[in-house]
Structures are given as structure tokens and as C-alpha cells.
Design a protein around this motif. Structure first.
Motif, mmCIF file in Angstrom:
data_model
loop_
_atom_site.group_PDB
_atom_site.id
_atom_site.type_symbol
_atom_site.label_atom_id
_atom_site.label_comp_id
_atom_site.label_asym_id
_atom_site.label_seq_id
_atom_site.Cartn_x
_atom_site.Cartn_y
_atom_site.Cartn_z
ATOM 1 N N ALA A 47 52.041 26.571 0.753
ATOM 2 C CA ALA A 47 51.702 27.453 0.282
ATOM 3 C C ALA A 47 50.273 26.369 0.824
ATOM 4 N N ILE A 48 49.187 27.118 1.459
ATOM 5 C CA ILE A 48 47.975 26.436 1.475
ATOM 6 C C ILE A 48 46.501 26.444 0.193
ATOM 7 N N GLU A 49 47.342 25.245 -0.570
ATOM 8 C CA GLU A 49 46.075 24.666 -2.131
ATOM 9 C C GLU A 49 45.513 24.742 -1.236
ATOM 10 N N SER A 50 43.938 24.800 -2.630
ATOM 11 C CA SER A 50 42.300 24.984 -2.516
ATOM 12 C C SER A 50 42.289 23.790 -2.109
ATOM 13 N N GLY A 51 42.606 22.650 -1.673
ATOM 14 C CA GLY A 51 42.359 21.252 -1.598
ATOM 15 C C GLY A 51 42.540 21.133 0.042
ATOM 16 N N SER A 52 43.438 22.013 0.818
ATOM 17 C CA SER A 52 43.541 21.887 1.872
ATOM 18 C C SER A 52 43.349 22.744 3.012
ATOM 19 N N LYS A 53 42.335 22.971 3.994
ATOM 20 C CA LYS A 53 41.477 23.348 4.843
ATOM 21 C C LYS A 53 42.490 24.973 5.339
ATOM 22 N N ASP A 54 41.277 25.677 4.950
ATOM 23 C CA ASP A 54 43.436 26.585 5.702
ATOM 24 C C ASP A 54 42.449 27.307 6.855
ATOM 25 N N LEU A 55 43.280 27.151 8.250
ATOM 26 C CA LEU A 55 42.878 27.705 9.918
ATOM 27 C C LEU A 55 43.085 29.059 10.129
ATOM 28 N N CYS A 56 42.017 30.504 10.262
ATOM 29 C CA CYS A 56 43.060 31.813 10.007
ATOM 30 C C CYS A 56 42.180 31.833 11.220
ATOM 31 N N TYR A 57 43.343 33.036 12.157
ATOM 32 C CA TYR A 57 43.246 33.527 13.055
ATOM 33 C C TYR A 57 44.180 35.238 13.528
ATOM 34 N N LYS A 58 43.294 35.936 13.994
ATOM 35 C CA LYS A 58 44.208 37.002 13.557
ATOM 36 C C LYS A 58 44.877 37.315 12.114
ATOM 37 N N GLY A 59 44.237 37.433 10.450
ATOM 38 C CA GLY A 59 44.992 37.266 10.226
ATOM 39 C C GLY A 59 46.102 36.462 9.787
ATOM 40 N N ARG A 60 46.206 35.298 10.258
ATOM 41 C CA ARG A 60 47.510 34.330 9.979
ATOM 42 C C ARG A 60 46.432 33.020 9.983
ATOM 43 N N HIS A 61 47.163 31.426 8.831
ATOM 44 C CA HIS A 61 46.675 30.869 8.490
ATOM 45 C C HIS A 61 47.566 29.805 8.406
ATOM 46 N N TRP A 62 46.854 29.044 8.447
ATOM 47 C CA TRP A 62 47.256 27.276 8.841
ATOM 48 C C TRP A 62 46.751 26.034 8.032
ATOM 49 N N HIS A 63 47.999 25.027 7.930
ATOM 50 C CA HIS A 63 47.188 24.201 7.549
ATOM 51 C C HIS A 63 46.287 23.655 8.431
ATOM 52 N N GLU A 64 45.652 22.731 8.298
ATOM 53 C CA GLU A 64 45.095 21.923 9.611
ATOM 54 C C GLU A 64 46.113 21.333 10.314
ATOM 55 N N ARG A 65 46.845 20.388 9.672
ATOM 56 C CA ARG A 65 47.534 19.929 10.922
ATOM 57 C C ARG A 65 48.576 20.335 10.863
ATOM 58 N N CYS A 66 48.959 21.696 10.896
ATOM 59 C CA CYS A 66 50.388 22.274 11.321
ATOM 60 C C CYS A 66 49.560 23.117 12.559
#
Length: 284
Positions: A47-66
Motif C-alpha cells: 500500500a502507498i500510505e498517506s504519508g508516502s508520495k504516490d507517483l501515478c502514470y496512466k492509472g498505475r501507481h508507485w512509491h517514489e522509491r519504487c
């Protein structure tokens, strides 16, 4: 908003003095917000928790570190990248994997740079050069040989044959006649000017003739059938004095038995086997 309204919309716990998140105007405690609304990382599946940055590209999501290149694993955060088969690649890895390779130097032809295409292969513009003078060919006419490509001028200088008829350069297939090259379209019957490249032909005084013209102009005629004697394809014929016969026509004038390899008799212009020609004066 009253104190009762300042409760978590999901678990109803009081949010007074606590951190909370708003969603569609409704407050949620952090725990409920993450459980109900957070996205999951494409890479680590967590899960990308509220305290983490959520990076989104074409409807997909990543942690900043990932959010990294799928090939070299370098971070793509705030860097140019491209997608291939749902993988994210940095510019360098994308170029190495997806861009054309130069047929000459084998290096990647980077996107945006000019490339030359010939016979299904690609070259850097600076690698696509004449094999002899080493000057770039670009979009100029060229002639290809097994060992490379040549500008027209160098090819003519180094390799060209000249047609024995029109004296112009031969750049593709040709006919050889009396050890001389001819364009296929220039190799014509000396009588009727018919193209001979796919035809049987005969030679007379170093000139080619189609069979019709050669037979009409030069071929000797069989005494028996009056048809031309050409000797083509190993055909045999018989000569006697100033007369000629096809071997299959050299037969007794009376009983028609073949006289090839046999003794025969003549009388005037006729030939006979010994049996039919008994009493004839000339015995051969």
C-alpha cells in the motif's frame, strides 16, 4: 462542524486533536483512509500510505522509491522515460532496447537522429558511405555488391562492364557472347532484331542470329525433307559430296531403310541400300 461531525466517516472515532484526511469533504482517520482509499504500488505491491508520495502514470501507481527503470533500476523520478510492453525504461535503456542498431558500427541509432534504410537494414547517416571513396551516400543513387555499397561513379570506375553493343555501363545482369558483355535488351538477332536473351540462337561471322533468321540465311537444307540442318542439341547429320541429310532422313530411296553407318549406292540424286540399288553403277 460540530464535535460529533468531526468523527472519522468510516470508524466514527473522534478526530479531535488527531491527524486526519479529507475525501470528498468527509474526514477520515489516517488508518481508515489508508485502508479504504490508498493505492497499491505496481512494483512492491504494498500500500502507498498517506504519508508516502504516490507517483501515478496512466492509472498505475508507485512509491517514489519504487519508480525505477525496469532494466537498469535507476530512479525515474523527474527524469524522462518511456513505456514498452508495460515496463518503464529510462531514455538510455529504451534506446538500447528499442532503437535500431547501425548495420555498420552496430551502435544504437538514437531517437531523433537521422538514419538511412537500405534493404531492411539501418545505418547512421555518417556510416552509410561509399565503400570506395568513403563519402556519405545519403539519398543519392547507389549500387550494391556483396562487400558493400558504392556510389555510381566509384562503381563504374572499379567494377563496371560496358555493353559491346551500346557501349553504356552494365549495372545488373548481362549476356556474354564471344567473351563480351551485352545488356540483355541489346543482345538482338542480327537479322530481325529480336531479343535473344531467352532464345536459342546461332552464330555466324561473330554475329548472333535467331534460329529462323539463321535457317533462312545460312543453314543447309536436307536433301530429303528440305528442312534446315542446324546441328542444335547434338542433332546428327550426314554429308556426301555437296549434299546433306538429317540422320533420320538418310534412308534408302526405295525401301526407306536407314543407311546410317551402312554402305549405300547412288544414282543421280537418289541413294539406295545395296539390295535395292543392285545394278546401280556407283557403289559407296
Amino acid at each position: 462542524m460540530t464535535a460529533s461531525q468531526f468523527d472519522c466517516q468510516y470508524c466514527s472515532a473522534s478526530l479531535l486533536g488527531k491527524k486526519f484526511m479529507l475525501k470528498d469533504g468527509n474526514p477520515y482517520c489516517i488508518k481508515c483512509y489508508d485502508r479504504v482509499f490508498c493505492n497499491y504500488c505496481e512494483e512492491c505491491k504494498e500500500a502507498i500510505e498517506s504519508g508516502s508520495k504516490d507517483l501515478c502514470y496512466k492509472g498505475r501507481h508507485w512509491h517514489e522509491r519504487c519508480f525505477n527503470c525496469a532494466k537498469c533500476n535507476h530512479s525515474l523520478v523527474e527524469k524522462p522515460f518511456a513505456a514498452k510492453d508495460e515496463r518503464l525504461l529510462c531514455s538510455e535503456c529504451y534506446s538500447n532496447e528499442c532503437s535500431s542498431k547501425c548495420f555498420h558500427c552496430k551502435k544504437t541509432i538514437m531517437p531523433g537522429s537521422r538514419k538511412m534504410e537500405f534493404k531492411g537494414n539501418y545505418w547512421h547517416e555518417t556510416c552509410f558511405v561509399c565503400e570506395h571513396c568513403r563519402q556519405p551516400i545519403g539519398t543519392k543513387p547507389l549500387i550494391s555488391k556483396e562487400n558493400g555499397n558504392y556510389c555510381v561513379r566509384c562503381f563504374q570506375k572499379e567494377f563496371a562492364h560496358y555493353c559491346n553493343f551500346c557501349k553504356k555501363v552494365i549495372t545488373s545482369g548481362w549476356i556474354t557472347f564471344h567473351d563480351q558483355p551485352w545488356h540483355k535488351e541489346c543482345f538482338l538477332c542480327s537479322g530481325c532484331r529480336k531479343e535473344l536473351c531467352d532464345e536459342e540462337f546461332m552464330s555466324r561471322d561473330d554475329y548472333p542470329f535467331c534460329l529462323d533468321c539463321y535457317n533462312r540465311l545460312y543453314a543447309k537444307k536436307c536433301v530429303a525433307c528440305a528442312k534446315p540442318i542446324t546441328g542444335l542439341r547434338g542433332a546428327k547429320f550426314i554429308c556426301f559430296q555437296d549434299r546433306q541429310w538429317h540422320s533420320e532422313c538418310f534412308n534408302c530411296g526405295k525401301c526407306s531403310v536407314s543407311l546410317v553407318g551402312e554402305g549405300f549406292l547412288t544414282q543421280d540424286k537418289e541413294i539406295f541400300c545395296r539390295k535395292c540399288g543392285s545394278g546401280v553403277e556407283t557403289d559407296i
